[in-house]
Design a protein around this motif. Structure first.
Motif, PDB file in Angstrom:
ATOM      1  N   THR A 187      30.308 -32.343 -16.809  1.00  0.00           N
ATOM      2  CA  THR A 187      30.710 -33.103 -15.632  1.00  0.00           C
ATOM      3  C   THR A 187      32.233 -33.034 -15.563  1.00  0.00           C
ATOM      4  N   PHE A 188      32.737 -32.709 -14.363  1.00  0.00           N
ATOM      5  CA  PHE A 188      34.185 -32.558 -14.242  1.00  0.00           C
ATOM      6  C   PHE A 188      34.685 -33.392 -13.075  1.00  0.00           C
ATOM      7  N   GLY A 189      35.988 -33.668 -13.095  1.00  0.00           N
ATOM      8  CA  GLY A 189      36.536 -34.538 -12.074  1.00  0.00           C
ATOM      9  C   GLY A 189      37.852 -34.017 -11.511  1.00  0.00           C
ATOM     10  N   ASN A 202      43.872 -41.428 -11.198  1.00  0.00           N
ATOM     11  CA  ASN A 202      42.655 -41.550 -11.986  1.00  0.00           C
ATOM     12  C   ASN A 202      41.775 -40.329 -11.753  1.00  0.00           C
ATOM     13  N   LEU A 203      40.938 -40.041 -12.770  1.00  0.00           N
ATOM     14  CA  LEU A 203      39.991 -38.937 -12.610  1.00  0.00           C
ATOM     15  C   LEU A 203      38.656 -39.509 -12.155  1.00  0.00           C
ATOM     16  N   LEU A 204      38.056 -38.917 -11.131  1.00  0.00           N
ATOM     17  CA  LEU A 204      36.706 -39.311 -10.723  1.00  0.00           C
ATOM     18  C   LEU A 204      35.827 -38.063 -10.737  1.00  0.00           C
ATOM     19  N   PRO A 205      34.571 -38.203 -11.222  1.00  0.00           N
ATOM     20  CA  PRO A 205      33.696 -37.030 -11.268  1.00  0.00           C
ATOM     21  C   PRO A 205      33.437 -36.480  -9.868  1.00  0.00           C
ATOM     22  N   VAL A 206      33.462 -35.153  -9.745  1.00  0.00           N
ATOM     23  CA  VAL A 206      33.175 -34.522  -8.452  1.00  0.00           C
ATOM     24  C   VAL A 206      31.997 -33.565  -8.548  1.00  0.00           C
ATOM     25  N   GLY A 207      31.515 -33.288  -9.763  1.00  0.00           N
ATOM     26  CA  GLY A 207      30.394 -32.365  -9.854  1.00  0.00           C
ATOM     27  C   GLY A 207      29.991 -32.101 -11.287  1.00  0.00           C
ATOM     28  N   ARG A 213      28.381 -37.045 -24.126  1.00  0.00           N
ATOM     29  CA  ARG A 213      29.657 -37.257 -24.808  1.00  0.00           C
ATOM     30  C   ARG A 213      30.777 -37.284 -23.782  1.00  0.00           C
ATOM     31  N   GLU A 214      31.634 -38.264 -23.927  1.00  0.00           N
ATOM     32  CA  GLU A 214      32.840 -38.278 -23.113  1.00  0.00           C
ATOM     33  C   GLU A 214      33.914 -37.552 -23.900  1.00  0.00           C
ATOM     34  N   VAL A 215      34.668 -36.687 -23.217  1.00  0.00           N
ATOM     35  CA  VAL A 215      35.665 -35.902 -23.945  1.00  0.00           C
ATOM     36  C   VAL A 215      37.077 -36.287 -23.516  1.00  0.00           C
ATOM     37  N   GLU A 216      38.006 -35.918 -24.346  1.00  0.00           N
ATOM     38  CA  GLU A 216      39.423 -36.021 -24.037  1.00  0.00           C
ATOM     39  C   GLU A 216      39.679 -35.289 -22.724  1.00  0.00           C
ATOM     40  N   ASP A 260      40.433 -26.429  -9.327  1.00  0.00           N
ATOM     41  CA  ASP A 260      40.699 -26.697 -10.736  1.00  0.00           C
ATOM     42  C   ASP A 260      40.332 -28.140 -11.034  1.00  0.00           C
ATOM     43  N   CYS A 261      39.401 -28.314 -11.964  1.00  0.00           N
ATOM     44  CA  CYS A 261      38.893 -29.652 -12.279  1.00  0.00           C
ATOM     45  C   CYS A 261      39.074 -29.908 -13.768  1.00  0.00           C
ATOM     46  N   VAL A 262      38.923 -31.165 -14.166  1.00  0.00           N
ATOM     47  CA  VAL A 262      39.096 -31.534 -15.571  1.00  0.00           C
ATOM     48  C   VAL A 262      37.753 -31.952 -16.154  1.00  0.00           C
ATOM     49  N   MET A 263      37.404 -31.391 -17.321  1.00  0.00           N
ATOM     50  CA  MET A 263      36.145 -31.763 -17.957  1.00  0.00           C
ATOM     51  C   MET A 263      36.190 -33.238 -18.369  1.00  0.00           C
ATOM     52  N   MET A 264      35.133 -33.984 -18.041  1.00  0.00           N
ATOM     53  CA  MET A 264      35.086 -35.408 -18.380  1.00  0.00           C
ATOM     54  C   MET A 264      33.957 -35.742 -19.357  1.00  0.00           C
TER      55      MET A 264
END
Lengths: 312, 522
Positions: free
Chosen positions: B423-425, B432-437, B467-470, B402-406
């Motif tokens: 791109t999700f993290g 902190n969120l870091l991109p993973v893929g 675009r960077e998203v919430e 489970d990742c978070v859209m960034m």
């Protein structure tokens, strides 16, 4: 007194109607009658004092006059004269033929404040006839689809249409709804554009073999998906550089610009030979370097609130 | 030269593969010899003009342009050849533009020292697009997104011949390929490939969606996670080809050198991994070798490669493609026994009682280099392409996180009006969120519309097209493997990530952590 202020000012001289030069909310405005008409169209009830080309007035001991810049309808250079010294602000300009506006007139001066949007030696705009021929050839090769041409809604769109007419293309030209009023304004200023039809809402079948003109912002959006197999063209000086065109997913780049290219910029400097040149708006470093190589005194003038990418 | 320049520009601006093929095919049909043959060589990457290297172009520029203005221009354009082509003063219109073959003849007959002057004279006879094409032709790097295989496909389409026939004769011929065109136009028999090693199209598999097969009819073997390659050797020469038919011999010279038998075999190129006790390491290790034209001895030692053989197409000059898999398998076993075991081994057949048993074996397989199971009909002939009902690939169940859209970016082509690349993290220990893929598939059209709307309504910043998203939407991401990566700040990289579910129900804080991903390392 400000020239093309980016924030509301009490008194503003406006060179031409593009949004990054003509903002709304100024106290008093002086501009050419055409520019005032464009501002009225864009901002509603904007009023101002019309100053036709060649005319002038005095303000605080300075004589101010407007002269054709050849950029878009109504575009002007502004000449300021005081105690025998002459300063010219070119605004945006070009030296090429353009059926939609009055050609640029060189104005002798001591200080020239020049634009430099395409101030790199890689920018040479080819003859517009070649680019229009490319557009027409692509249209003939795709009669089952259509060509959608991205063009700035003020100036570029009307110039492309007028040049298509000059090349003998007399079929209706389809336009994005956002361009209609500006095209009407041009027509009312004796720039005939021929038969224009709104593309929005038409069935795909009606647009087969059509040339459609739309603002660049509409090109990659859903609006363009209603068109039958569109080929994406873009009319802009930036199209000279392949990677730029590819970045924007352009399939048919048309190098058509309303700005002076490198040769026009440097030839104008050699023609006027001002004792000092201030360079604004664009690639100030390269044109500055050229001035240095040609023993012309020059300096960069940084302006705020200018966008050098989307027009051109 | 203008026609060639127009072709090059057409290829640059055309995104569709079919349209690219059509552009090349049209050019090959109407252009006279030997121009079209030189152009074909340039597209296929077989043209080499020894007198001109990119340093010559830089030297030519420095002689003519102010170095500062050139540097500023080069920085803006991003490509030296294009910068020179655009800055060059336009003198075209005097001397007639040179033909492609005139360019090749002049450059081939000059010396390296004289080449810049010859090039400059040619530049003066061309317009900006012609100058660009000239410089790209002279230096060899066309960069128009065309593989050798695509160029050959276009030739096949231009003259109505099969690309396999083109492939067979290709390596026997040299630029400007005049004999190829004579044959294409039906004026002679097909040229004889004689004693050359060339590519034969691969047999490919369909995914085994749901359902099962009977193991009496189908043999099972492991599907390895490397690079599918073909080795063709005549004894005189040995060449390696990738799945697309492009030659990769230069990237893996030790394989070609070790292949001491005559024939054509199909297998998986793998890197031997110490950690697995001499077994194959993961795809990640192989990536270090991919795409290198030349490899150093150090690279060869650090990432030792070998080939695990699946099939045999030719034994000596005997064509086995018309024989059933069982017969080919016997021949492959005999063939492999004669090869150096350090560089070549056999992909084992899996001994399973029945399909259920195979499913258990597959589920228990933990080795990094195993991507899944291949099922091959025992009576299948070796046929080019994907044929229904013969070969199936049955991949391992994917891993999920489970990742978070960034960030989101617009897609291309039909999707260009949608934000469809995400791109999700995952979370770090300190929150902190870091991109993973990054993924751009796995969702339905309906879900795409929803995702697009989400991006537009939740944008917090724009960086050009991105675009960077919430950070509020949880995406369940499926992937085949995850491994250590020095290139990403998060230190992890996923293989084949795709969106498997939208978890609108899940709060972003409950998405997975990077350490949870690390626990899934092979």
């Amino acid at each position: 007194m400000w020239i093309d202020p980016s924030r509301p000012a009490e008194r503003a001289l406006v060179t031409h109607g593009h949004a990054d030069h003509a903002r709304s909310g100024h106290g008093a405005v002086w501009a050419t009658p055409e520019t005032l008409a464009i501002m009225a169209l864009r901002y509603g009830t904007e009023m101002g004092t019309p100053v036709p080309y060649g005319d002038g007035f005095e303000h605080g001991g300075v004589k101010i006059s407007f002269h054709p810049a050849g950029h878009v309808l109504g575009s002007a250079q502004i000449l300021l004269e005081h105690a025998g010294e002459r300063v010219v602000v070119t605004g945006d300009y070009k030296r090429r033929f353009d059926p939609t506006c009055t050609p640029f007139e060189p104005v002798a001066c001591d200080v020239l404040i020049t634009e430099a949007t395409f101030g790199l030696p890689v920018f040479t705009h080819p003859p517009i006839e070649d680019e229009i021929a490319k557009l027409l050839a692509a249209r003939d090769a795709n009669v089952d689809g259509c060509i959608v041409v991205g063009a700035y809604a003020l100036g570029k769109a009307q110039r492309v249409i007028a040049e298509l007419r000059r090349a003998g293309y007399d079929a209706p030209i389809y336009i994005h709804g956002a361009m209609q009023k500006m095209c009407d304004l041009y027509a009312a200023h004796n720039v005939p554009l021929g038969d224009l039809i709104m593309a929005t809402g038409l069935a795909k079948s009606e647009l087969k073999g059509a040339i459609v003109i739309a603002p660049p912002s509409a090109m990659n959006d859903r609006w363009a998906q209603r068109l039958p197999e569109p080929i994406t063209a873009m009319a802009s000086g930036w199209m000279r550089v392949r990677q730029r065109a590819r970045q924007r997913n352009v399939e048919l780049p048309l190098v058509i610009s309303d700005h002076a290219d490198w040769t026009e910029l440097t030839d104008t400097l050699l023609e006027l030979r001002p004792s000092e040149t201030w360079i604004t708006h664009g690639r100030t470093d390269a044109l500055g370097r050229w001035c240095e190589l040609h023993q012309l005194k020059a300096r960069a003038l940084d302006l705020i609130g200018r966008e050098d990418e989307d027009e051109g | 030269m203008q026609a060639f320049a127009a072709l090059i520009d057409g290829l640059i601006y055309t995104r569709s593969r079919d349209l690219k093929i059509r552009l090349i095919a049209d050019y090959l049909r109407i252009t006279p010899d030997p121009d079209r043959g030189w152009a074909l060589a340039a597209l296929a990457g077989t043209l080499n003009i020894a007198t001109v290297k990119s340093a010559a172009i830089r030297a030519m520029a420095e002689e003519r342009f102010d170095p500062m203005l050139f540097r500023m221009s080069r920085d803006y354009v991003g490509d030296t050849a294009e910068t020179v082509a655009l800055m060059w003063p336009d003198k075209s219109g005097g001397d007639a533009a040179p033909t492609v073959s005139e360019v090749i003849d002049l450059l081939n007959s000059t010396s390296r020292a004289r080449a810049p002057a010859v090039l400059a004279e040619l530049m003066d006879r061309l317009d900006a697009n012609g100058r660009y094409a000239l410089l790209k032709l002279a230096t060899g790097g066309m960069r128009v997104g065309i593989s050798a295989r695509l160029a050959k496909t276009a030739f096949g389409q231009a003259f109505g011949v099969s690309v396999d026939d083109v492939e067979e004769v290709w390596h026997a011929l040299r630029p400007p390929y005049t004999e190829l065109f004579v044959w294409g136009e039906g004026r002679t028999e097909r040229p004889d490939p004689a004693d050359s090693a060339f590519f034969r199209p691969f047999m490919l598999a369909h995914p085994l969606e749901d359902g099962s097969v009977h193991l009496d009819e189908f043999a099972a073997e492991w599907k390895w996670d490397g690079i599918r390659i073909q080795i063709a050797s005549t004894g005189g020469e040995t060449r390696l080809f990738s799945r697309g038919g492009d030659e990769v011999t230069g990237s893996f010279p030790e394989i070609a050198a070790a292949f001491n038998n005559i024939g054509v075999v199909d297998g998986e190129l793998l890197v031997r991994g110490d950690v697995q006790g001499g077994e194959a390491a993961s795809f990640n290790a192989l990536q270090q070798r991919l795409g290198r034209k030349n490899v150093t001895a150090a690279m060869q030692a650090e990432y030792p490669v070998f080939v695990r053989l699946y099939d045999i197409l030719f034994d000596g000059s005997e064509d086995l493609r018309g024989q059933p898999w069982t017969a080919r398998r016997d021949r492959l076993e005999l063939f492999t026994a004669k090869l150096d075991p350090a560089r070549f081994d056999l992909s084992a057949v899996i001994a399973a009682r029945d399909f259920e048993h195979l499913a258990e074996i597959r589920a228990a397989a933990r080795e990094a280099a195993i991507e899944g199971v291949m099922l091959k009909r025992r009576d299948s002939l070796y046929l080019a392409g994907r044929k229904v009902g013969l070969w199936y690939k049955w991949k391992r169940e994917p891993l999920v996180a489970d990742c978070v859209m960034m960030y989101a970016q617009r897609g291309s082509g039909k999707r260009s009006s949608y934000y469809s690349d995400y791109t999700f993290g995952c979370w770090t220990e300190d929150g902190n969120l870091l991109p993973v893929g990054k993924a751009y598939s796995g969702f339905s059209d309906e879900e795409l519309k929803w995702l697009d709307r989400f991006v537009r309504n939740n944008t917090v910043a724009r960086f050009g097209p991105v675009r960077e998203v919430e950070k509020s939407l949880v995406l369940e991401v499926a992937f085949d493997a995850v491994h250590e990566s020095k290139r990403h700040k998060s230190g992890v990289a996923m293989r084949f990530p795709r969106i498997s579910r939208l978890r609108r129900d899940k709060p972003a804080e409950e998405a997975d952590t990077i350490s949870a991903l690390r626990a899934m390392f092979d």
